[in-house]
Design a protein around this motif. Structure first.
Motif, PDB file in Angstrom:
ATOM      1  N   GLU A 864      40.436   9.030 -59.697  1.00 38.73           N
ATOM      2  CA  GLU A 864      41.278   8.386 -58.695  1.00 38.73           C
ATOM      3  C   GLU A 864      40.959   8.904 -57.293  1.00 38.73           C
ATOM      4  OE1 GLU A 864      43.371   5.807 -58.996  1.00 38.73           O
ATOM      5  OE2 GLU A 864      42.673   5.708 -61.079  1.00 38.73           O
ATOM      6  N   ILE A 865      40.700  10.191 -57.197  1.00 33.96           N
ATOM      7  CA  ILE A 865      40.318  10.756 -55.900  1.00 33.96           C
ATOM      8  C   ILE A 865      39.015  10.141 -55.414  1.00 33.96           C
ATOM      9  CG2 ILE A 865      39.467  12.888 -54.817  1.00 33.96           C
ATOM     10  CD1 ILE A 865      41.618  14.384 -56.465  1.00 33.96           C
ATOM     11  N   ASN A 866      38.077   9.989 -56.310  1.00 30.85           N
ATOM     12  CA  ASN A 866      36.785   9.418 -55.942  1.00 30.85           C
ATOM     13  C   ASN A 866      36.932   7.981 -55.450  1.00 30.85           C
ATOM     14  OD1 ASN A 866      33.905   9.805 -55.762  1.00 30.85           O
ATOM     15  ND2 ASN A 866      33.710   8.355 -57.472  1.00 30.85           N
ATOM     16  N   LYS A 867      37.848   7.224 -56.065  1.00 31.39           N
ATOM     17  CA  LYS A 867      38.058   5.836 -55.627  1.00 31.39           C
ATOM     18  C   LYS A 867      38.563   5.806 -54.194  1.00 31.39           C
ATOM     19  CE  LYS A 867      39.256   4.052 -60.233  1.00 31.39           C
ATOM     20  NZ  LYS A 867      40.379   3.562 -61.078  1.00 31.39           N
ATOM     21  N   ILE A 868      39.489   6.710 -53.837  1.00 30.28           N
ATOM     22  CA  ILE A 868      39.997   6.751 -52.464  1.00 30.28           C
ATOM     23  C   ILE A 868      38.876   7.153 -51.510  1.00 30.28           C
ATOM     24  CG2 ILE A 868      41.689   7.809 -50.915  1.00 30.28           C
ATOM     25  CD1 ILE A 868      43.464   8.290 -53.377  1.00 30.28           C
ATOM     26  N   LYS A 869      38.039   8.089 -51.937  1.00 32.15           N
ATOM     27  CA  LYS A 869      36.929   8.522 -51.088  1.00 32.15           C
ATOM     28  C   LYS A 869      35.912   7.401 -50.879  1.00 32.15           C
ATOM     29  CE  LYS A 869      35.415  12.777 -52.143  1.00 32.15           C
ATOM     30  NZ  LYS A 869      35.151  13.980 -52.992  1.00 32.15           N
ATOM     31  N   GLN A 870      35.776   6.535 -51.870  1.00 34.43           N
ATOM     32  CA  GLN A 870      34.788   5.450 -51.764  1.00 34.43           C
ATOM     33  C   GLN A 870      35.309   4.247 -50.998  1.00 34.43           C
ATOM     34  OE1 GLN A 870      33.641   4.633 -55.812  1.00 34.43           O
ATOM     35  NE2 GLN A 870      31.990   6.152 -55.796  1.00 34.43           N
ATOM     36  N   THR A 871      36.565   3.869 -51.242  1.00 35.33           N
ATOM     37  CA  THR A 871      37.066   2.612 -50.668  1.00 35.33           C
ATOM     38  C   THR A 871      38.336   2.776 -49.836  1.00 35.33           C
ATOM     39  OG1 THR A 871      38.363   2.117 -52.658  1.00 35.33           O
ATOM     40  CG2 THR A 871      36.082   1.313 -52.597  1.00 35.33           C
ATOM     41  N   GLY A 872      38.878   3.975 -49.777  1.00 33.39           N
ATOM     42  CA  GLY A 872      40.128   4.166 -49.053  1.00 33.39           C
ATOM     43  C   GLY A 872      41.327   3.750 -49.887  1.00 33.39           C
ATOM     44  N   ALA A 873      42.507   3.944 -49.324  1.00 37.58           N
ATOM     45  CA  ALA A 873      43.739   3.610 -50.034  1.00 37.58           C
ATOM     46  C   ALA A 873      43.938   2.100 -50.087  1.00 37.58           C
ATOM     47  CB  ALA A 873      44.930   4.268 -49.354  1.00 37.58           C
ATOM     48  N   VAL A 928      43.178   1.765 -44.012  1.00 35.50           N
ATOM     49  CA  VAL A 928      42.300   1.960 -45.178  1.00 35.50           C
ATOM     50  C   VAL A 928      41.160   2.892 -44.815  1.00 35.50           C
ATOM     51  CG1 VAL A 928      40.705   0.800 -46.757  1.00 35.50           C
ATOM     52  CG2 VAL A 928      42.909  -0.273 -46.191  1.00 35.50           C
ATOM     53  N   GLN A 929      40.564   2.672 -43.632  1.00 34.78           N
ATOM     54  CA  GLN A 929      39.436   3.497 -43.215  1.00 34.78           C
ATOM     55  C   GLN A 929      39.853   4.943 -42.957  1.00 34.78           C
ATOM     56  OE1 GLN A 929      36.318   2.735 -43.275  1.00 34.78           O
ATOM     57  NE2 GLN A 929      35.533   4.634 -42.368  1.00 34.78           N
ATOM     58  N   SER A 930      41.020   5.143 -42.330  1.00 31.12           N
ATOM     59  CA  SER A 930      41.437   6.518 -42.032  1.00 31.12           C
ATOM     60  C   SER A 930      41.730   7.291 -43.318  1.00 31.12           C
ATOM     61  CB  SER A 930      42.666   6.525 -41.110  1.00 31.12           C
ATOM     62  OG  SER A 930      43.853   6.208 -41.805  1.00 31.12           O
ATOM     63  N   THR A 931      42.310   6.623 -44.313  1.00 32.92           N
ATOM     64  CA  THR A 931      42.569   7.331 -45.576  1.00 32.92           C
ATOM     65  C   THR A 931      41.264   7.670 -46.280  1.00 32.92           C
ATOM     66  OG1 THR A 931      42.852   5.233 -46.775  1.00 32.92           O
ATOM     67  CG2 THR A 931      44.843   6.287 -45.898  1.00 32.92           C
ATOM     68  N   LYS A 932      40.288   6.795 -46.179  1.00 31.62           N
ATOM     69  CA  LYS A 932      38.970   7.084 -46.769  1.00 31.62           C
ATOM     70  C   LYS A 932      38.352   8.301 -46.089  1.00 31.62           C
ATOM     71  CE  LYS A 932      34.314   5.148 -47.267  1.00 31.62           C
ATOM     72  NZ  LYS A 932      33.452   3.959 -47.074  1.00 31.62           N
ATOM     73  N   GLU A 933      38.353   8.314 -44.760  1.00 33.96           N
ATOM     74  CA  GLU A 933      37.746   9.425 -44.021  1.00 33.96           C
ATOM     75  C   GLU A 933      38.486  10.737 -44.300  1.00 33.96           C
ATOM     76  OE1 GLU A 933      37.958   8.073 -40.022  1.00 33.96           O
ATOM     77  OE2 GLU A 933      36.311   6.621 -40.229  1.00 33.96           O
ATOM     78  N   THR A 934      39.806  10.680 -44.365  1.00 36.33           N
ATOM     79  CA  THR A 934      40.588  11.886 -44.627  1.00 36.33           C
ATOM     80  C   THR A 934      40.292  12.419 -46.022  1.00 36.33           C
ATOM     81  OG1 THR A 934      42.321  11.043 -43.172  1.00 36.33           O
ATOM     82  CG2 THR A 934      42.926  12.843 -44.635  1.00 36.33           C
ATOM     83  N   ALA A 935      40.202  11.520 -46.998  1.00 33.48           N
ATOM     84  CA  ALA A 935      39.905  11.945 -48.375  1.00 33.48           C
ATOM     85  C   ALA A 935      38.519  12.568 -48.461  1.00 33.48           C
ATOM     86  CB  ALA A 935      40.010  10.751 -49.319  1.00 33.48           C
TER      87      ALA A 935
END
Length: 954
Positions: A864-873, A928-935
């Motif tokens: 699940e963490i990897n999904k956020i890192k790849q596509t954001g929330a 979406v982009q900011s959550t991806k970058e933060t993750a």
């Protein structure tokens, strides 16, 4: 140092409910004028019945559903909606054990109007957080659903009544959803149980509850039933017992009462009682002649304790004489526990912990209960000490001065409630109405209670109080429970021995001597310093004063509470300035000084001097700060400032308190290694502090190297220079009017202008990948912590993104680990970030599960963490966070405690406190982009520690 009360709470509170109050007031308040005419209904009320608060509308629908509605504006634009069912585990058949609680779960997993998880999804998007705001509980006799909602959205608010009605009569029990939820409920049972306390309860509850139905209907149920029951069995429970004539809707909040009444009628009138409904049996616990003794041990239980429980028939307070008696009982509990507290201030306290009280117990019973936790080899001393105090009260009674202090304490509590009657939180009213529906408890309202106290409390005599001990204490219908670790089984008494201890404990007691002083806290005012600089921040309504000695005071006057001022003061330094050899003494110093009294008065004398005052002041020394925390009513602000001044200038060195604390801490350490969680915590602490001994548990060896002189000297040094201190005061005061007493007391604090700060000891996780597995524990129960960490730039923009990532992770892991995998009950996700002593962050993910599922669930978490890192929330998840954060911020901006925390944090971290005003507007920075970058930035698997607790290998 361990928090003893917290450590023992699971053992003690499993069976007992404490009953005392600590608030205090000095003078007898004046009666409130009756601003309203007496309602006609009151004139028809029997003379001895308590009146019913006429601020609440009580009604009943033709189908039997009861409702309570009250307008209340605290908090504004919010309401508390509750559905209360007189249906708990006590009503289950043998085949339904655990299904009352399972029904509660299914109410969130599909109803007529909210299939599957749509209900939770809708509420989260409306700003209601699952588990924190939206919740429910199941007990023996009731199941209660709580739904806090905004009232400034008519659509959301009105939908709330539809949700309550769906819970009340339209849960669907989809077999597929039932099967998915089995694992969740079993994991809840694992998380809350599968430990020494649960195993001991299985041994002791049948004795305590006399093998009654209550003893065999623990709400969590039986594992084999939870795994195998079919849909028809749970539907049968629901249709039998979820019916309108056993239900109540409680609505309290900022709304129009008549509109809410119409909504209740519209949503609940269609509910029907079943044809040929079952009688709702009222179960009881039969009394036991004489005394029953139960000795129980467990391999992992780290304490030795005894409980003496004398059971009495339940008293429901619904009459004026009953209310008067409840007041006597509260005074009795207060005085008896004050005496037990004094015993803990001795150099060799006879016990580690002790409480006695008369209070409600399970199964329509009240009980006079004493619980005492002893040193591993000191149970006889502990038991005799606590019994001796009850016998002292029975034989000699209480003193007039004790009773007067107890009355002042009770008056303080009721006066505070009365002063806050227009600021009382809606949830407080809900609890009162819930008890009225479930038990028939009176609900006369705060105005009646306030007037009753001040008009009647002084009618209570010492003789009346002294008669209570004889009424409560008996050798009939008595249960004595002794619990300890298996390894100490041979040290525990048998039945005849403990009965002998109890029977002889009071043989040589003498009357209690009340050691009081008539001296004032301070003989004369100190010479303070004047304000030398003053600035105002009109945007947030604060004034900042700088006094002549360098002390800075930030003032935030509010009207959020009528009778509260919060006080927090800090400066930098803390235990980081202690050398390693003196660290343990330094770490104990503030708690020792804070328990030792002040100036020439010991703690017992100080407590008695402060009776009649609503004030609490405590010094503290943390890792990088030292300071003062406290609160006071506006009338007692000067006393609070005097205490602060004395904790700086005349801290008291008490060798008895020091020795008692050292002895008790050593006793606690003896069996600490039996508890799996304590052993696990030691490994966690080592990882989090990079093996710095300061982050670990105190050891006997370290305690042997401590001294009171070192502790006292360190404390004095930390409070020798107030020039670096900042105090924050938030609450009901006028900044202009309190300025003189601030100058007098805070302006007189010592000042040397040392300009100290903290040392950075770099106590944080080492970089890299770390895996630590602890094998400890008998049961199939694993605990997992995944800890991401690293450097961090502390500012409002980054903090906001971290908060969003925390909630997004929570949403996704609930969906994956709980709903999809059925592998856990609830994950814990915490994003922590600090500026001092250096910018650092940790993101910690915690869950409990079966040992066999650890690897699978860690892999699912990382996926699940990897999904956020790849596509954001997901945009929907961002919407939920924004809604929840906006709603909670609106509430927090109306709370003293939130402003105290905000202003203190802004000061310590050099942030602009005005940032809170744009916080809600800044939520649009979450994308979406900011959550991806933060993750990607912070959930770096290269800096990941995995700390796992597994059961012992067999």
């Amino acid at each position: 140092m361990m928090n003893l009360n917290k450590a023992l709470s699971a053992a003690v509170l499993a069976l007992l409910i404490a009953g005392s109050t600590n608030a205090q007031v000095k003078r007898k308040p004046s009666p409130s004028p009756r601003s309203k005419p007496v309602p006609a209904a009151a004139a028809l009320r029997p003379a001895n019945l308590l009146p019913v608060d006429d601020n609440v509308l009580i009604g009943k629908l033709p189908n039997g559903l009861t409702y309570y509605i009250r307008h209340n504006e605290q908090p504004q634009n919010r309401a508390e909606l509750y559905l209360v069912n007189k249906a708990g585990s006590i009503l289950e058949t043998d085949a339904q054990q655990g299904l009352a609680h399972f029904t509660e779960h299914m109410a969130f997993n599909g109803t007529r109007d909210f299939p599957k998880n749509q209900l939770v999804d809708f509420l989260q998007k409306s700003g209601v957080k699952f588990g924190a705001d939206l919740n429910a509980y199941t007990s023996f006799d009731e199941t209660v659903y709580q739904l806090p909602l905004p009232t400034d959205s008519a659509t959301v608010f009105e939908k709330g009544f539809n949700i309550l009605a769906n819970w009340a009569g339209y849960v669907t029990f989809d077999p597929a959803e039932i099967d998915k939820e089995r694992g969740v409920v079993l994991e809840e049972a694992r998380m809350r149980g599968k430990n020494a306390q649960e195993r001991l309860s299985l041994q002791t509850l049948p004795v305590l509850l006399n093998n009654s139905r209550y003893a065999s209907r623990v709400p969590i149920g039986k594992e084999d039933i939870l795994k195998t029951f079919d849909a028809a069995t749970i539907k049968s429970f629901y249709s039998d017992w979820y019916r309108p004539n056993l239900q109540a809707v409680i609505a309290v909040g900022d709304f129009d009462v008549k509109r809410v009444e119409a909504l209740i009628k519209a949503n609940f009138s269609g509910l029907k009682n079943p044809v040929g409904e079952k009688q709702r049996t009222e179960y009881n616990v039969a009394p036991t002649p004489g005394t029953v003794v139960k000795i129980a041990t467990d391999k992992e239980f780290p304490y030795t304790l005894a409980q003496i429980i004398v059971k009495h028939p339940q008293t429901v307070v619904k009459t004026i004489p009953g209310y008067m008696q409840s007041l006597r009982v509260s005074l009795f509990n207060f005085m008896l526990n004050q005496r037990l507290n004094e015993l803990q201030q001795k150099p060799e306290p006879p016990f580690l912990y002790a409480r006695s009280s008369y209070a409600p117990l399970i199964g329509r019973q009240d009980a006079f209960s004493s619980v005492v936790v002893s040193k591993p080899d000191g149970l006889e001393t502990a038991v005799k000490a606590v019994v001796a105090e009850t016998e002292r009260a029975r034989k000699f009674g209480f003193t007039l001065t004790e009773l007067e202090r107890a009355k002042q304490s009770a008056l303080a509590g009721i006066q505070n409630a009365y002063y806050e009657r227009t600021k009382t939180n809606s949830a407080n009213y809900v609890r009162e109405y819930q008890l009225n529906f479930l038990k028939g408890e009176g609900m006369p309202g705060i105005e009646f209670e306030y007037n009753f106290y001040i008009n009647n409390i002084n009618k209570i005599t010492v003789a009346e109080m002294n008669a209570l001990a004889g009424k409560f204490i008996s050798d009939q219908n008595r249960v004595i429970i002794v619990e300890g670790p298996d390894k100490d089984k041979d040290k525990l008494p048998d039945e005849s021995t403990i009965l002998k201890w109890i029977g002889t404990a009071g043989n040589n007691v003498a009357a209690y001597v009340d050691n009081v002083t008539s001296k004032p806290l301070m003989e004369k005012e100190p010479e303070g310093t004047k304000v030398v600089a003053e600035t105002s921040n009109e945007a947030i309504g604060t004034t900042t004063l700088t006094l002549g000695n360098g002390v800075k005071v930030i003032l935030k006057p509010t009207q959020f509470q009528n009778d509260q001022i919060l006080i927090n003061g800090y400066s930098f330094g803390g235990t980081s300035l202690a050398n390693d050899n003196d660290y343990t003494s330094a770490s104990l110093s503030a708690s020792i000084i804070g328990s030792s009294g002040i100036s020439e008065f010991n703690q017992g004398q100080l407590d008695k001097m402060l009776a009649g005052k609503n004030v609490s002041i405590t010094p503290y020394i943390g890792d990088i700060t030292q300071g003062i925390r406290g609160s006071a009513s506006p009338n007692d602000l000067e006393t609070a400032l005097q205490l602060i001044y004395l904790y700086f200038t005349q801290p008291r060195k008490d060798a008895d308190i020091w020795q008692g604390t050292i002895n008790q801490t050593k006793s606690l350490l003896i069996n600490r290694g039996l508890d799996p969680n304590s052993v696990y915590q030691d490994t966690l602490s080592a990882v989090l502090s990079n093996n710095n001994f300061r982050g670990g548990a105190t050891t006997v060896e370290r305690l042997n190297g401590t001294s009171l002189d070192k502790a006292y000297s360190f404390y004095k040094d930390r409070f020798a220079d107030a020039s670096g201190f900042t105090f924050v005061l938030v609450g009901n005061f006028n900044p202009v009017l309190i300025k003189p007493i601030l100058e007098t007391y805070l302006g007189a604090l010592p000042s040397t202008n040392k300009k100290e700060t903290f040392k950075n000891l770099k106590m944080y996780p080492a970089p890299g990948q770390i895996t630590k597995t602890v094998y400890k524990g008998m049961d199939d129960k694993a605990s997992v912590q995944l800890i991401y960490s690293g450097s961090y730039v502390f500012n409002e923009a980054n903090n906001l993104q971290m908060d969003a990532l925390e909630e997004v992770l929570n949403i996704k892991l609930v969906e994956r680990l709980r709903e999809q995998e059925s592998g856990i009950y609830a994950p814990g996700i915490r994003a922590n970030y600090i500026k001092n002593p250096e910018g650092r962050y940790t993101i910690t993910i915690v869950f409990t599960c079966a040992a066999a599922n650890v690897d699978k669930l860690i892999a699912a978490t990382l996926d699940e963490i990897n999904k956020i890192k790849q596509t954001g929330a997901q945009p929907a998840d961002i919407q939920k966070f924004v809604a929840e954060e906006a709603r909670s911020t609106q509430v927090q901006l109306k709370q003293n405690v939130s402003w105290a925390g905000l202003l203190g944090s802004a000061s310590q971290n050099d942030l602009d406190p005005n940032g809170i005003l744009s916080h809600v507007k800044n939520l649009d920075q979450i994308t979406v982009q900011s959550t991806k970058e933060t993750a990607v930035k912070y959930l770096n698997n290269n800096n990941l520690a995995k700390v796992i607790l597994m059961p012992e290998k067999k």
